[in-house]
Design an enzyme around this catalytic site. Structure first.
Site, PDB file in Angstrom:
ATOM      1  N   GLU A 144      31.939 -19.489  29.238  1.00  0.00           N
ATOM      2  CA  GLU A 144      31.635 -18.113  28.834  1.00  0.00           C
ATOM      3  C   GLU A 144      30.148 -17.893  28.625  1.00  0.00           C
ATOM      4  O   GLU A 144      29.616 -16.824  28.929  1.00  0.00           O
ATOM      5  CB  GLU A 144      32.387 -17.745  27.559  1.00  0.00           C
ATOM      6  CG  GLU A 144      32.093 -16.324  27.114  1.00  0.00           C
ATOM      7  CD  GLU A 144      32.822 -15.894  25.860  1.00  0.00           C
ATOM      8  OE1 GLU A 144      32.846 -14.683  25.594  1.00  0.00           O
ATOM      9  OE2 GLU A 144      33.360 -16.758  25.166  1.00  0.00           O
TER      10      GLU A 144
ATOM     11  N   ASP B 272      38.967 -16.622  28.991  1.00  0.00           N
ATOM     12  CA  ASP B 272      39.822 -16.104  27.931  1.00  0.00           C
ATOM     13  C   ASP B 272      41.269 -16.567  28.089  1.00  0.00           C
ATOM     14  O   ASP B 272      41.978 -16.733  27.095  1.00  0.00           O
ATOM     15  CB  ASP B 272      39.803 -14.571  27.927  1.00  0.00           C
ATOM     16  CG  ASP B 272      38.436 -13.994  27.630  1.00  0.00           C
ATOM     17  OD1 ASP B 272      37.838 -14.394  26.618  1.00  0.00           O
ATOM     18  OD2 ASP B 272      37.967 -13.144  28.411  1.00  0.00           O
TER      19      ASP B 272
ATOM     20  N   ILE C 181      34.112 -20.368  21.772  1.00  0.00           N
ATOM     21  CA  ILE C 181      34.751 -19.694  20.632  1.00  0.00           C
ATOM     22  C   ILE C 181      35.394 -18.423  21.167  1.00  0.00           C
ATOM     23  O   ILE C 181      34.697 -17.459  21.502  1.00  0.00           O
ATOM     24  CB  ILE C 181      33.773 -19.328  19.495  1.00  0.00           C
ATOM     25  CG1 ILE C 181      33.044 -20.548  18.963  1.00  0.00           C
ATOM     26  CG2 ILE C 181      34.535 -18.640  18.352  1.00  0.00           C
ATOM     27  CD1 ILE C 181      32.036 -20.227  17.839  1.00  0.00           C
ATOM     28  N   ASP C 182      36.695 -18.406  21.263  1.00  0.00           N
ATOM     29  CA  ASP C 182      37.417 -17.192  21.630  1.00  0.00           C
ATOM     30  C   ASP C 182      37.785 -16.469  20.334  1.00  0.00           C
ATOM     31  O   ASP C 182      38.499 -17.016  19.498  1.00  0.00           O
ATOM     32  CB  ASP C 182      38.679 -17.535  22.418  1.00  0.00           C
ATOM     33  CG  ASP C 182      39.404 -16.287  22.878  1.00  0.00           C
ATOM     34  OD1 ASP C 182      38.719 -15.332  23.281  1.00  0.00           O
ATOM     35  OD2 ASP C 182      40.643 -16.263  22.831  1.00  0.00           O
TER      36      ASP C 182
ATOM     37  N   ASP D 143      36.073 -21.654  26.920  1.00  0.00           N
ATOM     38  CA  ASP D 143      35.637 -20.623  25.985  1.00  0.00           C
ATOM     39  C   ASP D 143      35.282 -21.343  24.685  1.00  0.00           C
ATOM     40  O   ASP D 143      36.167 -21.832  23.974  1.00  0.00           O
ATOM     41  CB  ASP D 143      36.736 -19.602  25.748  1.00  0.00           C
ATOM     42  CG  ASP D 143      36.204 -18.337  25.078  1.00  0.00           C
ATOM     43  OD1 ASP D 143      35.166 -18.424  24.399  1.00  0.00           O
ATOM     44  OD2 ASP D 143      36.829 -17.272  25.227  1.00  0.00           O
TER      45      ASP D 143
ATOM     46  N   THR E 254      35.026 -14.391  18.713  1.00  0.00           N
ATOM     47  CA  THR E 254      33.759 -14.509  17.980  1.00  0.00           C
ATOM     48  C   THR E 254      33.641 -13.485  16.854  1.00  0.00           C
ATOM     49  O   THR E 254      33.054 -13.768  15.804  1.00  0.00           O
ATOM     50  CB  THR E 254      32.566 -14.394  18.951  1.00  0.00           C
ATOM     51  OG1 THR E 254      32.650 -15.437  19.926  1.00  0.00           O
ATOM     52  CG2 THR E 254      31.242 -14.527  18.220  1.00  0.00           C
TER      53      THR E 254
END
Length: 295
Positions: free
Chosen positions: A91, A239, A109-110, A107, A112
């Site tokens: 990402e 995602d 940190i999905d 990802d 945020t």
């Protein structure tokens, strides 16, 4: 729809590396990255606060933090050291072509926004793509220490802190009117208007709606049965890559736009428990939700 994953579709598929090996690496790396995220969050909060370490990307409400970037750098380093020829799509800008046929989609940190606000639903997500298929993945709920994992043909599991892993299976529900449906919303205001209009049509025809703010966790919730279905327009491959494998291996029907499409294309991903899927697809079609939303 460009891609579809259903229970058993990938059973027996021969990837260039054993899919359980890919899953186990994803689990170990995502778990270690989650520990890094927790440590960095605590360190920054105790110093000058998360706001001082946050910028924006696609819009003023689309944040990226130094912790996102540190998590991605950690995961990329682990992949490059262990599987130096593998591709990586991240990402936060990582894009390495594959020479092995395996590409990792990450990802760091999905969710945020949840991370910034201290809401306990954000995740590290690592998926593996091989031989034209998503074949393995791990999603770790960072704050709660919950680890979801799957490999094609090997099923999906969840492990809570201090407990043994258990197999994941979707709910048995047939009627959309009895279905609890998860969704998410774009960072783009124009697309949000479209999503709101679709939701207004959908809401009277389902049990209720849930919005948690992390697509990877929404997919895992379909797998574990804490929701019955999930749909969203305009999300990126990182995602959904890991969560799509987990949901499919738990029995869900998964339709996603493919790894070559991005948020700007506005295409839908939808996932539903197997008995629900035919009626849920018809419902989405009846309200125009299967069409792209490009803002």
């Amino acid at each position: 729809m460009a891609n579809s994953l259903e229970e058993g579709t990938m059973v027996g598929m021969q990837a260039q590396r054993e899919v359980d090996t890919l899953r186990d690496f994803a689990v170990a790396t995502a778990t270690a990255a989650a520990a890094l995220v927790r440590e960095e969050r605590a360190r920054i909060e105790n110093a000058d606060g998360l706001g001082a370490h946050t910028t924006t990307k696609s819009s003023a409400v689309d944040p990226v933090t130094e912790v996102d970037q540190a998590s991605e750098a950690f995961i990329v380093s682990a992949i490059r050291e262990t599987f130096p020829g593998d591709g990586i799509l991240g990402e936060e800008g990582t894009d390495f072509p594959s020479t092995t046929g395996v590409t990792w989609v990450i990802d760091p940190i999905d969710g945020t926004v949840n991370f910034l606000y201290g809401a306990r639903d954000y995740a590290v997500s690592i998926g593996a793509f091989s031989a034209g298929h998503l074949v393995a993945g791990a999603v770790v709920n960072v704050a709660q220490g919950i680890v979801y994992a799957a490999a094609a043909g090997h099923g999906a599991t969840v492990r809570h802190l201090g407990q043994e892993p258990r197999e994941l299976r979707c709910n048995r529900v047939y009627d959309p009117a009895l279905a609890l449906v998860a969704t998410g919303f774009s960072y783009d205001a124009r697309r949000r208007r479209q999503q709101g209009a679709v939701l207004a049509e959908l809401l009277p025809q389902v049990r209720d709606i849930r919005r948690v703010g992390a697509a990877a966790l929404d997919l895992c919730r379909v797998a574990e049965g804490s929701v019955d279905a999930y749909f969203e327009h305009g999300i990126n491959a990182w995602d959904f890559a890991a969560g799509a494998v987990i949901a499919a291996e738990a029995g869900a029907v998964v339709h996603h736009p493919g790894l070559d499409k991005g948020a700007a294309d506005g295409e839908i991903i939808w996932v539903a428990a197997p008995d629900l899927a035919p009626a849920f697809e018809q419902l989405l079609a009846s309200i125009g939700a299967l069409e792209p939303q490009r803002g």
